[in-house]
Design an enzyme around this catalytic site. Structure first.
Site, PDB file in Angstrom:
ATOM      1  N   ASN A  79       0.831  -1.196   0.000  1.00 33.34           N
ATOM      2  CA  ASN A  79       0.000   0.000   0.000  1.00 33.34           C
ATOM      3  C   ASN A  79       0.876   1.261   0.000  1.00 33.34           C
ATOM      4  O   ASN A  79       2.020   1.226  -0.419  1.00 33.34           O
ATOM      5  CB  ASN A  79      -0.997   0.008   1.159  1.00 33.34           C
ATOM      6  CG  ASN A  79      -2.344   0.583   0.759  1.00 33.34           C
ATOM      7  OD1 ASN A  79      -2.421   1.700   0.267  1.00 33.34           O
ATOM      8  ND2 ASN A  79      -3.402  -0.173   0.968  1.00 33.34           N
ATOM      9  N   HIS A 105       3.453   0.131  -2.762  1.00 33.33           N
ATOM     10  CA  HIS A 105       3.773  -1.296  -2.877  1.00 33.33           C
ATOM     11  C   HIS A 105       5.278  -1.575  -2.963  1.00 33.33           C
ATOM     12  O   HIS A 105       5.719  -2.421  -3.741  1.00 33.33           O
ATOM     13  CB  HIS A 105       3.056  -1.907  -4.077  1.00 33.33           C
ATOM     14  CG  HIS A 105       1.568  -2.019  -3.926  1.00 33.33           C
ATOM     15  ND1 HIS A 105       0.939  -2.120  -2.702  1.00 33.33           N
ATOM     16  CD2 HIS A 105       0.563  -2.038  -4.863  1.00 33.33           C
ATOM     17  CE1 HIS A 105      -0.370  -2.203  -2.880  1.00 33.33           C
ATOM     18  NE2 HIS A 105      -0.629  -2.138  -4.175  1.00 33.33           N
ATOM     19  N   HIS A 175      -1.286  -9.877  -3.874  1.00 32.61           N
ATOM     20  CA  HIS A 175      -2.160  -8.984  -4.629  1.00 32.61           C
ATOM     21  C   HIS A 175      -2.937  -9.738  -5.709  1.00 32.61           C
ATOM     22  O   HIS A 175      -3.136  -9.226  -6.818  1.00 32.61           O
ATOM     23  CB  HIS A 175      -1.337  -7.865  -5.264  1.00 32.61           C
ATOM     24  CG  HIS A 175      -2.079  -6.593  -5.494  1.00 32.61           C
ATOM     25  ND1 HIS A 175      -3.137  -6.497  -6.377  1.00 32.61           N
ATOM     26  CD2 HIS A 175      -1.931  -5.358  -4.958  1.00 32.61           C
ATOM     27  CE1 HIS A 175      -3.588  -5.252  -6.385  1.00 32.61           C
ATOM     28  NE2 HIS A 175      -2.876  -4.540  -5.527  1.00 32.61           N
ATOM     29  N   GLN A 261      -7.376  -4.449   2.474  1.00 31.88           N
ATOM     30  CA  GLN A 261      -7.597  -3.501   1.395  1.00 31.88           C
ATOM     31  C   GLN A 261      -8.382  -4.204   0.302  1.00 31.88           C
ATOM     32  O   GLN A 261      -7.933  -5.214  -0.265  1.00 31.88           O
ATOM     33  CB  GLN A 261      -6.266  -2.985   0.836  1.00 31.88           C
ATOM     34  CG  GLN A 261      -6.409  -1.902  -0.215  1.00 31.88           C
ATOM     35  CD  GLN A 261      -6.540  -0.508   0.376  1.00 31.88           C
ATOM     36  OE1 GLN A 261      -6.316  -0.315   1.569  1.00 31.88           O
ATOM     37  NE2 GLN A 261      -6.862   0.471  -0.440  1.00 31.88           N
ATOM     38  N   GLU A 274      -6.525  -7.698  -0.216  1.00 29.24           N
ATOM     39  CA  GLU A 274      -5.149  -7.594   0.245  1.00 29.24           C
ATOM     40  C   GLU A 274      -5.110  -7.526   1.773  1.00 29.24           C
ATOM     41  O   GLU A 274      -5.379  -6.493   2.374  1.00 29.24           O
ATOM     42  CB  GLU A 274      -4.496  -6.347  -0.346  1.00 29.24           C
ATOM     43  CG  GLU A 274      -4.585  -6.270  -1.858  1.00 29.24           C
ATOM     44  CD  GLU A 274      -4.303  -4.868  -2.364  1.00 29.24           C
ATOM     45  OE1 GLU A 274      -3.226  -4.324  -2.043  1.00 29.24           O
ATOM     46  OE2 GLU A 274      -5.184  -4.302  -3.039  1.00 29.24           O
TER      47      GLU A 274
END
Length: 309
Positions: A79, A105, A175, A261, A274
């Site tokens: 993130n 990321h 991801h 997320q 995520e």
């Protein structure tokens, strides 16, 4: 349980391998490049196996289009970190700004763009590498691993571990974009979320989901236009559930992480779930800490359970 490995091209002269794990009617394929989960095949309600994650058929696809992070192992920090900068123990660290004005990321060449070492372990494969001090601006030499295994019931388990020789920050995730076929319904075990500004950085508030578009406490159509961090309910048996009424496939997510997320965009048919710490935690002391110090061990685990209804 069946585990096989095969050549899958090379990156800058370094060989890449693809590993296949098969158990309980589930087949998982992962790459040593980027720790990518390339494929997860599970049966639908009629027993017909099919693909459930988005990805590319060859290595070239991932090299040409790295920005979706399809199936990638994301780090050193998943993130966003605001402005690509954080201060730890009085020292300011400046990171690559690859997500607009922020670090995203892990930077321009994060863990998703590295070739990992691999070894077969009981029930799966362990990927490992050493992230040197200063890589993408992060302090400390980090010894990091991600172990992918299939449980007896065919659940995919990813266990992350890391050690450092200097204070640093760490937040890892996978991801994968889950595409179970047709429209999705989503449930997230979270009564709160972290509101964000226009660039995706949390404001610092912890707000209730009740009365908002992010109230997924009961299963309902997922829709699109979601890129938000949910504060998972402590002690809950799972973090989220994704369901396709068309195929009957269900993915249930369990995690040791405090946040989830959810990323659902009209560009992609899949939804990223995520499991991670909150965005910009290094600059938010009120959030759960992502600091790792010498002598401590980073340990995080996420389980994806597959079923039908």
């Amino acid at each position: 349980m069946r585990i096989t490995g095969e050549p899958f091209g090379s990156v800058d002269g370094t060989d890449v391998r693809r590993w296949t794990l098969e158990r309980g009617g589930v087949r998982v394929r992962l790459l040593t490049y980027g720790g990518i989960v390339q494929s997860v095949a599970t049966p639908d309600r009629d027993g017909v196996p099919g693909e459930t994650v988005l990805g590319f058929p060859d290595l070239g696809g991932y090299l040409k289009r790295p920005e979706p992070y399809f199936g990638a192992l994301v780090g050193r920090y998943a993130n966003r970190i605001a402005g690509g900068v954080f201060t730890l123990d009085g020292r300011t660290h400046r990171l690559a700004r690859n997500g607009g004005p922020h670090s995203l990321h892990g930077g321009e060449r994060g863990f998703d763009k590295r070739v990992w070492d691999a070894e077969e372990v009981e029930g799966g494969v362990r990927l490992s590498r050493v992230s040197p001090d200063g890589e993408e601006g992060f302090p400390g030499r980090l010894e990091v691993s991600a172990t992918y295994t299939l449980d007896e019931d065919g659940a995919l388990r990813i266990a992350y571990r890391a050690l450092t020789d200097a204070p640093t920050v760490v937040a890892l995730t996978n991801h994968a974009y889950w595409d179970l076929g047709g429209e999705h319904e989503l449930r997230v075990t979270a009564g709160y979320f972290t509101p964000k500004d226009g660039t995706g950085i949390p404001t610092g508030e912890i707000a209730p989901v009740g009365g908002t578009r992010l109230d997924f406490r009961t299963l309902r159509p997922a829709g699109v236009g979601i890129d938000d961090n949910f504060v998972l309910d402590a002690g809950a048996p799972d973090a989220a559930e994704l369901y396709s009424p068309v195929t009957g496939r269900v993915v249930t997510v369990e995690t040791s992480e405090p946040g989830l997320q959810v990323y659902a965009d009209a560009m992609f048919s899949g939804i990223a779930l995520e499991t991670q710490h909150f965005p910009d935690s290094p600059n938010r002391p009120e959030f759960p800490s992502t600091v790792l110090r010498p002598g401590e061990r980073y340990a995080s685990e996420t389980v994806y359970r597959f079923g039908t209804r």
